[in-house]
Design a protein around this motif. Sequence first.
Motif, PDB file in Angstrom:
ATOM      1  N   MET A  79     -68.018  59.011  13.416  1.00 36.88           N
ATOM      2  CA  MET A  79     -67.039  59.824  12.686  1.00 36.88           C
ATOM      3  C   MET A  79     -65.697  59.119  12.688  1.00 36.88           C
ATOM      4  SD  MET A  79     -66.021  63.762  13.471  1.00 36.88           S
ATOM      5  CE  MET A  79     -67.745  64.164  13.423  1.00 36.88           C
ATOM      6  N   ALA A  80     -65.129  58.964  11.567  1.00 40.07           N
ATOM      7  CA  ALA A  80     -63.858  58.262  11.470  1.00 40.07           C
ATOM      8  C   ALA A  80     -62.766  59.048  12.127  1.00 40.07           C
ATOM      9  CB  ALA A  80     -63.520  57.992  10.015  1.00 40.07           C
ATOM     10  N   ARG A  81     -61.836  58.292  12.783  1.00 38.17           N
ATOM     11  CA  ARG A  81     -60.745  58.954  13.457  1.00 38.17           C
ATOM     12  C   ARG A  81     -59.407  58.486  12.921  1.00 38.17           C
ATOM     13  NH1 ARG A  81     -62.537  61.229  18.372  1.00 38.17           N
ATOM     14  NH2 ARG A  81     -64.503  62.144  17.840  1.00 38.17           N
ATOM     15  N   ASP A  82     -59.404  57.851  11.791  1.00 35.41           N
ATOM     16  CA  ASP A  82     -58.139  57.379  11.229  1.00 35.41           C
ATOM     17  C   ASP A  82     -57.822  58.155   9.974  1.00 35.41           C
ATOM     18  OD1 ASP A  82     -59.310  55.904   8.864  1.00 35.41           O
ATOM     19  OD2 ASP A  82     -60.289  54.846  10.483  1.00 35.41           O
ATOM     20  N   GLY A 121     -71.857  69.689  14.980  1.00 32.68           N
ATOM     21  CA  GLY A 121     -71.404  68.431  15.569  1.00 32.68           C
ATOM     22  C   GLY A 121     -69.936  68.153  15.275  1.00 32.68           C
ATOM     23  N   ILE A 122     -69.521  68.421  14.034  1.00 34.98           N
ATOM     24  CA  ILE A 122     -68.117  68.201  13.673  1.00 34.98           C
ATOM     25  C   ILE A 122     -67.215  69.173  14.422  1.00 34.98           C
ATOM     26  CG2 ILE A 122     -66.467  68.397  11.768  1.00 34.98           C
ATOM     27  CD1 ILE A 122     -68.589  67.191   9.959  1.00 34.98           C
ATOM     28  N   ARG A 123     -67.659  70.432  14.535  1.00 35.66           N
ATOM     29  CA  ARG A 123     -66.860  71.399  15.304  1.00 35.66           C
ATOM     30  C   ARG A 123     -66.682  70.933  16.742  1.00 35.66           C
ATOM     31  NH1 ARG A 123     -69.569  77.015  13.003  1.00 35.66           N
ATOM     32  NH2 ARG A 123     -68.041  77.373  11.331  1.00 35.66           N
ATOM     33  N   SER A 124     -67.765  70.472  17.345  1.00 32.69           N
ATOM     34  CA  SER A 124     -67.674  69.999  18.732  1.00 32.69           C
ATOM     35  C   SER A 124     -66.720  68.811  18.825  1.00 32.69           C
ATOM     36  CB  SER A 124     -69.060  69.602  19.245  1.00 32.69           C
ATOM     37  OG  SER A 124     -69.921  70.725  19.303  1.00 32.69           O
ATOM     38  N   ALA A 125     -66.794  67.910  17.843  1.00 29.95           N
ATOM     39  CA  ALA A 125     -65.908  66.746  17.851  1.00 29.95           C
ATOM     40  C   ALA A 125     -64.449  67.157  17.711  1.00 29.95           C
ATOM     41  CB  ALA A 125     -66.294  65.786  16.729  1.00 29.95           C
ATOM     42  N   LEU A 177     -58.683  69.210  22.544  1.00 30.06           N
ATOM     43  CA  LEU A 177     -58.454  69.320  23.981  1.00 30.06           C
ATOM     44  C   LEU A 177     -57.867  68.040  24.568  1.00 30.06           C
ATOM     45  CD1 LEU A 177     -61.677  71.237  25.093  1.00 30.06           C
ATOM     46  CD2 LEU A 177     -59.359  72.150  24.820  1.00 30.06           C
ATOM     47  N   ARG A 178     -58.029  66.919  23.890  1.00 25.08           N
ATOM     48  CA  ARG A 178     -57.476  65.657  24.376  1.00 25.08           C
ATOM     49  C   ARG A 178     -56.149  65.305  23.714  1.00 25.08           C
ATOM     50  NH1 ARG A 178     -62.923  64.202  23.674  1.00 25.08           N
ATOM     51  NH2 ARG A 178     -62.427  63.046  21.780  1.00 25.08           N
ATOM     52  N   MET A 179     -55.719  66.119  22.746  1.00 22.87           N
ATOM     53  CA  MET A 179     -54.456  65.835  22.067  1.00 22.87           C
ATOM     54  C   MET A 179     -53.258  66.055  22.980  1.00 22.87           C
ATOM     55  SD  MET A 179     -55.244  67.492  18.295  1.00 22.87           S
ATOM     56  CE  MET A 179     -53.495  67.841  18.017  1.00 22.87           C
ATOM     57  N   VAL A 185     -56.542  66.407  11.626  1.00 20.01           N
ATOM     58  CA  VAL A 185     -56.543  66.715  13.052  1.00 20.01           C
ATOM     59  C   VAL A 185     -57.125  65.547  13.840  1.00 20.01           C
ATOM     60  CG1 VAL A 185     -57.489  68.229  14.844  1.00 20.01           C
ATOM     61  CG2 VAL A 185     -56.668  69.198  12.709  1.00 20.01           C
ATOM     62  N   LEU A 186     -58.258  65.026  13.367  1.00 17.74           N
ATOM     63  CA  LEU A 186     -58.904  63.922  14.080  1.00 17.74           C
ATOM     64  C   LEU A 186     -58.065  62.646  14.050  1.00 17.74           C
ATOM     65  CD1 LEU A 186     -62.596  64.469  12.922  1.00 17.74           C
ATOM     66  CD2 LEU A 186     -61.626  64.913  15.176  1.00 17.74           C
ATOM     67  N   ALA A 187     -57.137  62.554  13.100  1.00 18.72           N
ATOM     68  CA  ALA A 187     -56.265  61.373  13.031  1.00 18.72           C
ATOM     69  C   ALA A 187     -55.111  61.451  14.014  1.00 18.72           C
ATOM     70  CB  ALA A 187     -55.728  61.215  11.604  1.00 18.72           C
ATOM     71  N   MET A 188     -54.862  62.624  14.577  1.00 17.70           N
ATOM     72  CA  MET A 188     -53.758  62.758  15.539  1.00 17.70           C
ATOM     73  C   MET A 188     -54.111  62.036  16.829  1.00 17.70           C
ATOM     74  SD  MET A 188     -52.542  66.713  15.079  1.00 17.70           S
ATOM     75  CE  MET A 188     -51.921  67.288  13.488  1.00 17.70           C
TER      76      MET A 188
END
Length: 603
Positions: free
Chosen positions: A1-4, A92-96, A102-104, A314-317
């Motif tokens: 899953m891309a994170r950028d 899976g996306i929700r879990s990600a 939680l790590r932000m 959100v995932l890009a943060m």
Amino acid sequence: MARDGTDGLRILPELVRGRKALVGSAVVLSLLSAAATLVLPLLVHDLVVALTGGHALLGPVARMAALALAAAVASALSGYLLARAGESMVAGIRSAVVGHVLRMRLGDVRREGTGNLVARVSSDSSQLRSVVDVGAAQLPSSAVLVVGTLVVMGFLDWVLLLVVAGTFAVAAAGIGLPMRALRRGVERQQTAIGRMSQQLTAAVLALPTIKAFKAERQTAAELSGSVDGAAAAAVSVARTQALTGPVMQLGQQLAIVGTMVASGVRLGDGTLSAGDFAAFLVYLLQLISPLTTLIAGVARMQTGLAARGRLGSVLAMPTEQSEADGGRHEGLGGEEARTAPVVPAETPAVVFDRVSCAYEGAGSERPVVDQVSFTVGRRGLTALVGPSGAGKTSLLSLVEGFLRPTEGRLSVLGREVTEWPLDELRDRITYLDQGFTLVEGTVRHNLTLGGRRRPADAELWEALGRVGLRQAVERLPEGLDTELGRTRDLSGGQRQRLAAARILLRPADLFLLDEPTSQLDSENEELLRELLGGLARTGAVLVVAHRISTVQAADRIVVMEAGRVTATGSHEELMRDSDCYRRLVEGQALHGTSADTAPVGAQ
């Protein structure tokens, strides 16, 4: 899953990851259903020939029925398999996203808002199903049906096909323009839902205060603005989506009229047979369904892509790990077995060296921590005191890694805090926040939160006994397994003692405690002072203190005012040398508070 932020969520690769057989079967069945549907009108030709020629009808009818049943079964199976794959992908996306949130960094989480982040996980992730349903099956099968139908209609009569294509082209032109604005409308709608969720979450958390001040109507009126905003955005999206069906129906009606007129001429001059006309007409009636699905599918894709963009943002943060150590450690729980680095006994627990810190977005405002310098020894109790807003809690946040210094150097156990991988740093620290926070769950879950091992019940009861909470927990309906946080909860002082018991079960080199005695009576305060004394004999304790009894027991007291350290020393030395400290202590006497239990200064 891309994170950028460039690629965002790559939905289809995520869909097929680990589910290739499931998704592949669904797509094949969908295409088989489309093929069967495409062949079905050709059998109408055979039926018309049988009717006009006086032949037996059983064969054509049986073939049509079997083909229609096969198409329906294939379509149903395809939908079921795709739903399974889609829901698995969304989970899976929700879990990600949950794991990423939680790590932000705490500042980013607070800026986004709890309700808004919850809306991303719940509402936005659900919208991704439209990308799966439409992109993986509906669009391909509908495209096959539309193209195949047009090809067969061209073979039957190309003149009638031109009439049909012209009428539907006019209808498609009327849909194209509003479709372009649909994605932006969906993004506005989801943003409005997130804003509404955030305000509702804040109102529910503040509900006791709202009720106490009889502010239910006022709060409801304020919330209604967000509700109305979400409704207005939804209506705007619905207005665009509502155009699809009627415009396509209009195109179908125009096509039928044009076909009937043109076919009358062609039937009359013998260039079109009755069987071909019947088949062409069935194809025309059949064309509207996949064509509408195709256009509606594009609209639904816009909804899913808008949700993808919000989740991708959100995932890009950045996470704390990516900011601190390049993302080498994915979790905060320290689940992997690691050998803790040996720290020489003479190494100080904490060293502040001209440390400054300003909250992100504060602009030119004075730093909340300004050129702070002091040392916390490897053993003993160090107390932070000062008036409200002096920056005491911010110092603990810097040590814990919640905040980062903007100037100066901060060392923990001989290593600069910016060089510590955060999971390793927090393995060495135990933290008790001023809200003595408990998580929703059982007493046992709160006591063992984040622990690498599962303590025996005897250890849990011993820890509860040391903070004077054993009898209260024994009286709960299910003891250690009683759920807290909803209909059943503890008093403020009991919650504080339960949070204090948790730190006894988590050995550490450094203990950070923020106003640990704020809601305790004198008897339980004495228990907690003994607990602090025991911790200070084996490790370093840095405590934000507001009661003189805790302060007097400290090996060293650090006085803060307006983000700066103004004095350090013992109680007696500070009473002699520090005006700020003396004001804090004497101010209690002016308010008639006992010198043994009174606050020294609130954070």
